[in-house]
Design an enzyme around this catalytic site. Structure first.
Site, PDB file in Angstrom:
ATOM      1  N   SER A 104       0.839  -1.193   0.000  1.00  0.00           N
ATOM      2  CA  SER A 104       0.000   0.000   0.000  1.00  0.00           C
ATOM      3  C   SER A 104       0.878   1.249   0.000  1.00  0.00           C
ATOM      4  O   SER A 104       1.718   1.410  -0.883  1.00  0.00           O
ATOM      5  CB  SER A 104      -0.961  -0.037   1.202  1.00  0.00           C
ATOM      6  OG  SER A 104      -1.957   0.948   1.096  1.00  0.00           O
ATOM      7  N   GLU A 214      -1.478  -3.197  -7.995  1.00  0.00           N
ATOM      8  CA  GLU A 214      -2.728  -3.436  -7.273  1.00  0.00           C
ATOM      9  C   GLU A 214      -3.258  -2.098  -6.790  1.00  0.00           C
ATOM     10  O   GLU A 214      -2.541  -1.102  -6.770  1.00  0.00           O
ATOM     11  CB  GLU A 214      -2.496  -4.379  -6.083  1.00  0.00           C
ATOM     12  CG  GLU A 214      -1.546  -3.843  -5.008  1.00  0.00           C
ATOM     13  CD  GLU A 214      -2.186  -2.924  -3.971  1.00  0.00           C
ATOM     14  OE1 GLU A 214      -3.423  -3.021  -3.765  1.00  0.00           O
ATOM     15  OE2 GLU A 214      -1.465  -2.113  -3.384  1.00  0.00           O
ATOM     16  N   HIS A 286      -4.735  -5.478  -1.539  1.00  0.00           N
ATOM     17  CA  HIS A 286      -5.567  -5.301  -0.350  1.00  0.00           C
ATOM     18  C   HIS A 286      -6.560  -6.459  -0.277  1.00  0.00           C
ATOM     19  O   HIS A 286      -7.771  -6.303  -0.435  1.00  0.00           O
ATOM     20  CB  HIS A 286      -6.282  -3.957  -0.410  1.00  0.00           C
ATOM     21  CG  HIS A 286      -5.368  -2.784  -0.226  1.00  0.00           C
ATOM     22  ND1 HIS A 286      -4.467  -2.384  -1.186  1.00  0.00           N
ATOM     23  CD2 HIS A 286      -5.210  -1.930   0.823  1.00  0.00           C
ATOM     24  CE1 HIS A 286      -3.805  -1.321  -0.743  1.00  0.00           C
ATOM     25  NE2 HIS A 286      -4.229  -1.037   0.459  1.00  0.00           N
TER      26      HIS A 286
END
Length: 314
Positions: A104, A214, A286
């Site tokens: 992230s 992602e 995630h």
């Protein structure tokens, strides 16, 4: 993996019970958790002031190299620290054996480390998301078995070897091929935010690479827009392959009229050179099921219409 040293370089934890639950699970597996005090730091939306978080990151240069470092959570906050991180000193400790893991917002640290030093870091689990798990009813749940197995393999064996049976492979033509290159990438939003800065590896370093991406909470049109930016910046067309992980927690609307993530990827596929495959369903992002991937290591993939295998040692 005997010890995990926590760092909180980005957002503050939304509550103290979440990281505590994650810590207790790790302790139950025989892992000693260090620097637990970082989970309770709060300054505005961040896990401490810039000075506190920067000091914690720069202290990684002096940790015993047999420790695994893990980010508590993502959010936002690392980008503001990048100019003052001691890249060379931390990289030296990585070369001595230190392994640093997160995803992230932590993508900013990993890509900047790669750009500045070529040291390998790990895109993988974080404390809050991956170890403080809840089921659909909000009750505590066991962390994903694949995630835990792959993390231990990455830490102890410094390797990954995994086969993905993709739901859809966006290939320009039916083929069965293999290629090798530098594995790199992470969160699409964070990576795109580094374009044009000294914290993104340049085109020469990433040429022929295997780029994995992602994201979360991003509508397909925003995903398309960021991929278009990477395409126009010469980054996507510079790759040997593009691997897509999870793009989750977005909502489609009536006025999309059939436009969805597949449509966005199809558009990007149509503008990429035909020899560059876009491969889907990489277990990363995630989501509870995820691999631990070495950012900056040499990797090899074999792929066809049904999926792909990825291998790397570092």
């Amino acid at each position: 993996m005997k010890q995990i040293h926590l760092i909180a370089p980005s957002g503050a934890s939304l509550d103290t019970s979440t990281p505590l639950a994650g810590m207790q699970w790790l302790i139950s597996q025989g892992v000693e958790v260090l620097n637990a005090a970082c989970i309770s730091r709060v300054h505005q939306r961040f896990a401490g002031s810039d000075a506190e978080r920067l000091s914690e990151i720069n202290a990684l240069a002096t940790l015993p190299p047999d420790i695994t470092v893990m980010a508590m959570r993502g959010g936002y906050g690392l980008h503001r620290l990048l100019p003052e991180i001691h890249w060379d000193a931390i990289a030296k400790n990585i070369q001595n054996g230190l392994q640093i893991c997160g995803h992230s917002d932590f993508t900013a640290f990993e890509l900047a480390m790669l750009a500045k030093t070529s040291a390998v870091t790990l895109a993988g689990p974080m404390l809050n998301f991956d170890f403080a798990c809840q089921d659909d009813q909000g009750k505590e749940a066991t962390p994903n078995a694949l995630m835990w197995k792959q993390l231990k393999t990455a830490i102890t064996e410094r390797g990954v070897d995994f086969t993905i049976k993709a739901v859809q492979a966006y290939l320009a033509r039916p083929l069965k091929e293999n290629l090798s290159g530098m594995l790199w990438g992470g969160n699409l939003t964070v990576l795109t935010g580094l374009v044009g800065t000294p914290y993104l590896p340049d085109l020469e370093k990433t040429k022929g690479g295997i780029l994995f991406l992602e994201d979360v909470n991003e509508h397909p049109y925003r995903i398309e827009r960021m991929l278009m930016q990477l395409l126009d910046a010469g980054i996507l067309g510079n790759q040997g392959a593009v691997l897509l992980g999870g793009f989750s927690a977005y909502r489609l609307y009536d006025h999309d009229r059939g436009y969805d993530l597949d449509a966005a990827i199809d558009l990007i596929r149509s503008r990429l050179p035909s020899h560059i495959p876009i491969l889907t369903d990489l277990p990363f992002g995630h989501q509870s099921e995820k691999l631990t991937l070495p950012v900056g290591a040499h990797a090899h993939i074999e792929f066809d219409q049904t999926g792909f295998n990825i291998q790397s040692k570092w």
